[in-house]
Design a protein around this motif. Structure first.
Motif, short mmCIF file in Angstrom:
data_model
loop_
_atom_site.label_atom_id
_atom_site.label_comp_id
_atom_site.label_asym_id
_atom_site.label_seq_id
_atom_site.Cartn_x
_atom_site.Cartn_y
_atom_site.Cartn_z
N LEU A 161 -0.05 9.73 0.32
CA LEU A 161 -0.79 10.47 -0.92
C LEU A 161 -1.06 11.84 -0.68
O LEU A 161 -1.74 12.26 0.42
CB LEU A 161 -2.06 9.65 -1.14
N MET A 170 0.82 -1.18 -0.03
CA MET A 170 0.24 0.05 -0.01
C MET A 170 0.99 1.28 -0.04
O MET A 170 1.99 1.34 0.55
CB MET A 170 -0.92 0.10 1.25
N THR A 171 0.44 2.32 -0.74
CA THR A 171 1.07 3.50 -0.83
C THR A 171 1.28 3.90 0.64
O THR A 171 0.11 4.01 1.52
CB THR A 171 0.29 4.37 -1.75
N ASP A 202 -5.44 6.87 -6.12
CA ASP A 202 -5.72 5.73 -5.60
C ASP A 202 -5.76 6.04 -3.91
O ASP A 202 -5.94 7.14 -3.67
CB ASP A 202 -4.62 4.56 -5.86
N SER A 203 -5.59 4.97 -3.03
CA SER A 203 -5.75 5.34 -1.71
C SER A 203 -4.23 4.98 -1.16
O SER A 203 -3.36 4.60 -1.79
CB SER A 203 -6.63 4.01 -1.23
N ALA A 204 -4.18 5.54 0.19
CA ALA A 204 -3.00 5.41 0.68
C ALA A 204 -3.07 5.36 2.35
O ALA A 204 -4.23 5.37 2.70
CB ALA A 204 -2.14 6.49 0.40
N GLU A 205 -2.20 4.77 2.96
CA GLU A 205 -1.98 4.87 4.37
C GLU A 205 -2.43 6.04 5.19
O GLU A 205 -3.23 6.45 6.10
CB GLU A 205 -0.65 4.30 5.11
N THR A 206 -1.69 7.37 4.49
CA THR A 206 -1.96 8.68 4.74
C THR A 206 -2.43 9.41 3.71
O THR A 206 -1.75 9.26 2.70
CB THR A 206 -0.80 9.25 5.69
N ILE A 207 -3.44 10.21 3.90
CA ILE A 207 -3.76 11.10 2.64
C ILE A 207 -3.94 12.45 3.27
O ILE A 207 -4.39 12.72 4.15
CB ILE A 207 -5.15 10.58 2.35
N ALA A 214 2.12 10.30 -5.06
CA ALA A 214 1.82 9.21 -4.28
C ALA A 214 3.16 8.74 -3.87
O ALA A 214 4.29 8.90 -4.72
CB ALA A 214 1.36 7.85 -4.86
N THR A 253 -2.73 15.04 -2.25
CA THR A 253 -3.85 15.48 -3.08
C THR A 253 -4.12 16.91 -2.98
O THR A 253 -3.75 17.56 -2.35
CB THR A 253 -5.35 14.74 -2.99
N ASP A 257 -4.98 16.48 1.85
CA ASP A 257 -5.30 17.22 0.72
C ASP A 257 -4.71 18.68 1.02
O ASP A 257 -4.97 19.20 2.14
CB ASP A 257 -7.11 17.49 1.01
#
Ligand code: NIG
Ligand code: FE
Length: 406
Positions: free
Chosen positions: A5, A1-2, A47-52, A31, A7, A54
């Protein structure tokens, strides 16, 4: 898993175009996994990630790469600076045994702990403002023991801070006062005493090849000895006067030639042909109140441009690459894109670190998040703090929570 991320990046500088072209991506996402950029694209495609996180429209640049500094030293030269502002000349102060020698005296008597304490605070300020890779030179020791001590301090700083510190041996910074009447003996000391002891603690060798410092023959002998010990050359060239340092540097295969205040169009053409990088230092232009180098000729000759702080106590007490980007545009007539590129990808190439200075899959995850939506704010809001967050080798160094966009 990433791992991470980012965004909502309003303006992402990728530096994937030609030199000087920041090739921005708008409304981007990045990512990061295992300290590297894993993916770059549109926020909508992320996509998704452990920590995102914004970033709400903020601009993001590659970590800033400062390819020319002298940050390991003790003491201050504020009084000398005041004298220069009042009209005294830098070269006269140097010739009278002040200037660089003043810092040498302060550095020689500083204990290891004192030197570490002062320099780690200095590097902390730089890293907090986005410098993720820094070159630093010795050159305020000018004896074997202190030159080695400076380079070892730089290595400790790297360990402590997480910033990659690239070391350059500069035993030939100036002939120290105690050798003034026998400068040949000092050149011998550099070649036979310092280089063998310092070579394992440095990657590059530099010489202050200029009027009042080292001449072409001395420079050639010192650089040859450095190369024989595995060091790669770069030079302080054509700063105070045109002495032919560029021609010598190109001939000796220097990776970069730095300062270049007195470079000629012919020399610029030589650099362009040889692929020698120009490291320009606008902090010096500002604080020495000297005319800018001929950037237009360098550009015309296709020379790759890097911007660096030259942070040092005598000629450029400027530590932050954010300020250097502003000065590149405000003093040297470089576009914001050119300045940003030169302070990131240009610096990386000047240090032969091709793995950074770009935001592209596979590159080192060093990033700077601005409190602004466009990098132009670096020059536009020159008196404001502009850095919101720093990611170093994939780790968040800091990311302020609540700062409003400027
Ligand atoms: O990059 N040119 C030589 N060295 C430094 C100045 C060092 C000093 O004055 O302490 C420079 O300008
Ligand atoms: Fe310098």
């Amino acid at each position: 898993m990433t791992d991470l991320l980012l965004t909502g990046i309003g303006h992402l500088v990728t530096n994937t175009g030609e030199p000087g072209d920041t090739a921005p991506v708008l409304d981007a996402a990045v990512a990061i996994t295992d300290g590297k950029i894993e993916w770059v694209g549109a926020t909508a495609d992320a996509d998704s990630a452990e920590t995102i996180i914004d970033l709400e429209g903020r601009a993001v640049l590659p970590g800033l790469v400062d390819a020319h500094t002298h940050i390991v030293y003790a003491g201050s030269r504020a009084e000398e600076f005041a004298k220069k502002l009042a009209g005294e000349s830098y070269e006269a102060i140097l010739a009278a045994g002040g200037g660089i020698m003043d810092t040498v005296r302060s550095t020689r008597i500083a204990t290891n702990d004192q030197l570490m304490d002062i320099t780690s605070r200095r590097l902390g300020r730089m890293a907090g403002n986005g410098t993720t890779t820094v070159e630093t030179k010795s050159g305020y020791g000018l004896d074997v023991e202190t030159e080695v001590r400076i380079l070892k301090t730089a290595a400790l700083l790297a360990e402590e801070s997480g910033v990659e510190v690239v070391c350059t041996f500069l035993g030939a910074h100036v002939v120290p006062t105690e050798y003034r009447v026998r400068r040949d003996a000092y050149v011998d000391l550099v070649i036979e005493g310092m280089i063998p002891e310092c070579a394992s603690h440095a990657e590059f060798i530099d010489v202050f090849c200029d009027r009042g410092a080292f001449d072409l023959d001395e420079t050639r002998a010192i650089i040859e000895a450095g190369i024989a010990h595995g060091l790669r050359p770069r030079l302080h060239a054509e700063q105070l006067a045109n002495t032919g340092a560029v021609d010598l540097g190109v001939e000796m295969g220097a990776i970069s030639l730095d300062h270049l205040d007195h470079v000629t169009p012919e020399q610029a053409a030589k650099m362009g042909e040889a692929g020698t990088i120009a490291v320009l230092v606008p902090g010096v232009t500002l604080q020495m109140r000297t005319p800018p180098p001929d950037v237009a000729s360098l550009r015309r000759a296709g020379v790759t441009l890097a911007l660096a702080s030259d942070a040092n106590p005598g000629t450029s007490n400027v530590e932050l690459m954010t300020t250097v980007i502003a000065l590149g545009s405000l003093l040297f007539g470089m576009s914001v894109e050119e300045s940003v590129w030169a302070a990131t990808r240009g610096g990386a190439l000047a240090l032969d670190r091709g793995d950074r200075g770009q935001v592209v899959a596979g590159s080192r995850a060093d990033l700077v998040v601005l409190m602004a939506t466009h990098p132009a704010h670096l020059a536009y809001r020159i008196d404001q703090p502009v850095v919101y967050g720093v990611i170093m080798n994939g780790e968040i160094r800091h990311m302020a929570g609540s700062r409003r966009l400027i």
